[in-house]
Write a protein that holds these residues in place. Structure first.
Motif, PDB file in Angstrom:
ATOM      1  N   LEU A  51      -4.409   6.239  -1.344  1.00 35.99           N
ATOM      2  CA  LEU A  51      -4.697   4.822  -1.197  1.00 35.99           C
ATOM      3  C   LEU A  51      -4.547   4.396   0.255  1.00 35.99           C
ATOM      4  O   LEU A  51      -5.378   3.684   0.805  1.00 35.99           O
ATOM      5  CB  LEU A  51      -3.760   4.004  -2.093  1.00 35.99           C
TER       6      LEU A  51
ATOM      7  N   TYR B  60     -12.852   0.787   1.110  1.00 34.82           N
ATOM      8  CA  TYR B  60     -12.094  -0.191   0.341  1.00 34.82           C
ATOM      9  C   TYR B  60     -12.367  -0.024  -1.163  1.00 34.82           C
ATOM     10  O   TYR B  60     -11.475  -0.250  -1.988  1.00 34.82           O
ATOM     11  CB  TYR B  60     -12.425  -1.608   0.783  1.00 34.82           C
TER      12      TYR B  60
ATOM     13  N   ARG C 263      -9.887  -0.324   7.082  1.00 32.33           N
ATOM     14  CA  ARG C 263      -9.466  -1.286   8.107  1.00 32.33           C
ATOM     15  C   ARG C 263     -10.071  -0.934   9.464  1.00 32.33           C
ATOM     16  O   ARG C 263     -10.520  -1.802  10.213  1.00 32.33           O
ATOM     17  CB  ARG C 263      -7.937  -1.306   8.193  1.00 32.33           C
TER      18      ARG C 263
ATOM     19  N   ALA D  54     -10.171   2.746  -2.265  1.00 27.91           N
ATOM     20  CA  ALA D  54      -8.793   2.277  -2.383  1.00 27.91           C
ATOM     21  C   ALA D  54      -8.626   1.419  -3.633  1.00 27.91           C
ATOM     22  O   ALA D  54      -7.610   1.509  -4.337  1.00 27.91           O
ATOM     23  CB  ALA D  54      -8.406   1.481  -1.136  1.00 27.91           C
TER      24      ALA D  54
ATOM     25  N   ASN E 154      -5.515  -5.104  -6.793  1.00 27.15           N
ATOM     26  CA  ASN E 154      -5.093  -5.547  -5.465  1.00 27.15           C
ATOM     27  C   ASN E 154      -6.069  -6.583  -4.921  1.00 27.15           C
ATOM     28  O   ASN E 154      -7.210  -6.254  -4.584  1.00 27.15           O
ATOM     29  CB  ASN E 154      -5.029  -4.340  -4.520  1.00 27.15           C
TER      30      ASN E 154
ATOM     31  N   SER F   2      -7.500   5.625   2.450  1.00 24.88           N
ATOM     32  CA  SER F   2      -8.725   4.850   2.258  1.00 24.88           C
ATOM     33  C   SER F   2      -8.583   3.457   2.853  1.00 24.88           C
ATOM     34  O   SER F   2      -9.511   2.937   3.495  1.00 24.88           O
ATOM     35  CB  SER F   2      -9.056   4.743   0.763  1.00 24.88           C
ATOM     36  N   TYR F   3      -7.396   2.864   2.662  1.00 22.75           N
ATOM     37  CA  TYR F   3      -7.175   1.523   3.191  1.00 22.75           C
ATOM     38  C   TYR F   3      -7.255   1.512   4.712  1.00 22.75           C
ATOM     39  O   TYR F   3      -7.919   0.656   5.318  1.00 22.75           O
ATOM     40  CB  TYR F   3      -5.809   0.993   2.744  1.00 22.75           C
TER      41      TYR F   3
ATOM     42  N   VAL G  61       0.852  -1.187   0.000  1.00 22.52           N
ATOM     43  CA  VAL G  61       0.000   0.000   0.000  1.00 22.52           C
ATOM     44  C   VAL G  61       0.888   1.237   0.000  1.00 22.52           C
ATOM     45  O   VAL G  61       1.827   1.347   0.779  1.00 22.52           O
ATOM     46  CB  VAL G  61      -0.911  -0.010   1.243  1.00 22.52           C
TER      47      VAL G  61
ATOM     48  N   ASN H  15     -11.820  -7.537   0.583  1.00 21.64           N
ATOM     49  CA  ASN H  15     -12.495  -6.738   1.593  1.00 21.64           C
ATOM     50  C   ASN H  15     -13.787  -6.136   1.065  1.00 21.64           C
ATOM     51  O   ASN H  15     -14.791  -6.060   1.785  1.00 21.64           O
ATOM     52  CB  ASN H  15     -11.562  -5.630   2.080  1.00 21.64           C
TER      53      ASN H  15
ATOM     54  N   LEU I  95      -7.697  -5.810  -1.384  1.00 21.37           N
ATOM     55  CA  LEU I  95      -8.763  -4.814  -1.406  1.00 21.37           C
ATOM     56  C   LEU I  95     -10.044  -5.394  -1.997  1.00 21.37           C
ATOM     57  O   LEU I  95     -11.147  -5.134  -1.506  1.00 21.37           O
ATOM     58  CB  LEU I  95      -8.319  -3.588  -2.197  1.00 21.37           C
TER      59      LEU I  95
END
Length: 572
Positions: free
Chosen positions: A29, A52, A37, A55, A62, A32-33, A24, A68, A65
């Protein structure tokens, strides 16, 4: 790794997928990640899906991502939004249990049963039981009942899976119109299949009715659920009694059979594994079959346990008022509203439910409990009155209803009625520790029947030696009896068990004062003051009285109150 997936999805290949994901970057990004989380930690699926997805827009390949996003959308009950992301994830070569659930469910929704049969057994595996049952139902959907039965027979050789497999074999036979073959399976297993779940029991009842055996169906209903039926089961029994033939609704088609596969595993795992893992299966069941009320109810209950109260309330509302299980859904919705700190809305739901189902004692019990929590003791006592009127004399719950109503009367200052309820409760269950303690402690506070109170509390302590409230009661009754030295050890133990309770600390201070340990008494009174919630105006610990004790001592306070002075032990 997303927290919910880390806790629950144990597939080794899942970890490989995250290991292969690109690092990451420390830019938008990353923000947002990290926000996603954090939302995952809180089981805030809507926020997790949003962050997510943001992201993923910046890093579209990814796998972590994607996974999720798939899980968050499914958890919200939006499987249709999860399917395209799950398919993209599969194309990366990553292995993901939740993506495989979504993809298999998507094939079933499209009634593309050949695609289920053509799945890669390694890359698209979900769970041995699920994969086998999906194959069996997919053969039914593809038009080959014989292939389905062979699949079920192969799976049934695994002893640990056998009951679930035979249950689905019976459902498959019933879906194909072979109700006789389905009942043979239920009968051959001596009732074990019908005991797997509520739905399994109802399936057998429906199958017997389809065979024209309504009397046997009613017997099976009573054998599974007893004589006191909830509104949904009462409706089934009334149909059977009227000679109506029940429609087979549990799994009448391959799509609904596959929904039952996901629900079966989710219900079996419920309570034994993480709630979000169970949610994955039951959400897919409800997505495939929007009228699957059991999946809706279980999903709503899981969301409640995960602290997503608004989503839980919305899910309970999916059950239509015309459904026999509407009563259960509204009971659940009221509880979710209560836990969401919306007691007025919860009370409104229960009051309407009481009007709609006036003979259901459980509604009045829930209403009484909620009103009691809101300190509306008069309203709660009235609700318990109605619950007791509708509860059989031999019911195992009457002791609690009498106890709860007794608390309401005691709080209202109606001691004669309260004592009568407590003693009636003890007649039904003489060794119930909370009742013994409440009555015993109340008698102590009223300085009435102290020897009887001591006996009650000693019995309560013997049953619950680690209950701080009950141990405190024992120390307090000994104090009231003037047995100060004996009271010390019990009060100290109560403070060990409940170190921040203001009442217990205040009591210990009084006991210390009584044995001549004035400095320690003052310390405990100060601790008690520090633990009193200033917004709790109805608490038993009186801050003004405690401050007065700190100013002039307990003896002087008792003199001001007109109470008899303490006989200070140990020459204090």
């Amino acid at each position: 790794m997303p927290v919910s997936i880390l806790r629950t999805l144990t597939c080794a290949a899942l970890m490989a997928a995250s290991a292969s994901a690109p690092a990451v970057q420390a830019d938008g990004l990353a923000g947002s990640y990290l926000a996603g989380r954090a939302a995952t930690y809180d089981s805030d699926f809507a926020a997790a899906a949003l962050y997510y997805t943001q992201a993923l827009a910046r890093d579209p390949q990814n796998p972590l991502l994607m996974e999720n996003v798939v899980f968050a959308q499914l958890a919200m009950g939006k499987a249709e939004l999860a399917v395209p992301v799950a398919e993209r994830l599969l194309q990366t070569g990553a292995r993901s249990q939740v993506a495989n659930v979504v993809i298999a469910g998507g094939h079933a929704a499209a009634e593309n049963y050949q695609a289920i049969l053509d799945r890669d057994p390694e890359l698209q595996a979900i769970h041995p039981l699920v994969d086998g049952l999906l194959e069996g139902w997919a053969h039914i959907g593809a038009g080959s009942v014989s292939s389905a039965l062979k699949t079920f027979d192969r799976l049934a050789k695994d002893g640990s899976l056998r009951p679930f497999v035979l249950y689905h074999r019976a459902l498959a036979l019933a879906s194909a119109g072979d109700y006789g073959g389905a009942e043979e399976l239920f009968a051959a297993e001596d009732g074990r299949l019908a005991s797997l779940s509520r739905r399994a029991a109802i399936a057998r009842v429906q199958i017997l009715s389809q065979l024209g055996r309504n009397d046997d169906a009613r017997k099976a209903l009573k054998a599974a659920f007893g004589s006191r039926l909830d509104p949904g089961l009462e409706a089934l029994d009334a149909q059977l009694a009227a000679g109506e033939t029940l429609v087979f609704t549990i799994a009448p088609s391959p799509r609904e059979g596959i929904a039952e596969v996901f629900y079966t595993l989710g219900a079996a795992l419920n309570g034994d594994t993480a709630n979000d893992y169970v949610l994955m299966y039951v959400r897919m069941a409800a997505s495939l079959r929007p009228d699957h009320v059991d999946a809706i109810l279980l999903s709503a209950g899981l969301l409640d346990q995960l602290g997503r109260y608004e989503l839980s309330v919305a899910t309970y509302k999916q059950v239509p008022a015309s459904h026999p299980d509407y009563h259960a859904a509204e009971m659940g919705r009221a509880e979710a509203l209560r836990r969401a700190a919306k007691p007025d809305a919860a009370i409104e739901v229960l009051e309407k439910l009481a009007r709609d189902f006036p003979e259901q004692p459980s509604v009045y019990v829930s209403l009484g409990d909620l009103l009691r929590q809101q300190e509306d003791y008069a309203g709660a006592a009235g609700a318990y009155d109605k619950a007791l009127e509708r509860t059989p004399e031999d019911s195992g719950s009457r002791w609690f209803l009498l106890y709860a109503r007794g608390i309401c009367h005691e709080r209202l200052g109606e001691w004669v009625q309260a004592e009568a309820d407590f003693r009636a409760s003890l007649e039904l269950d003489p060794n119930r520790p909370q009742v013994l303690n409440y009555l015993g402690y109340s008698l102590v506070e009223k300085r009435s029947k102290l020897d009887e109170a001591l006996d009650m509390i000693e019995r309560a302590v013997a049953a619950r030696p680690d209950s701080g409230y009950i141990v405190d009661s024992l120390g307090w009754v000994l104090y009231r009896l003037g047995r100060f030295d004996e009271a010390v050890a019990h009060m100290e133990r109560a403070v060990e068990l409940m170190p921040v309770d203001p009442v217990v600390n205040d009591h210990l201070g009084d006991v210390y004062w009584a044995v001549g340990r004035a400095r320690e008494a003052e310390f405990q009174w100060k601790r008690a003051l520090s633990f009193i919630d200033p917004e709790d105006t109805d608490g038993e610990a009186d801050p003004e009285r405690i401050r007065r004790k700190l100013d002039i001592g307990l003896d002087a306070v008792l003199a001001e109150e007109g109470a008899e002075p303490l006989e200070v032990a140990n020459g204090g």
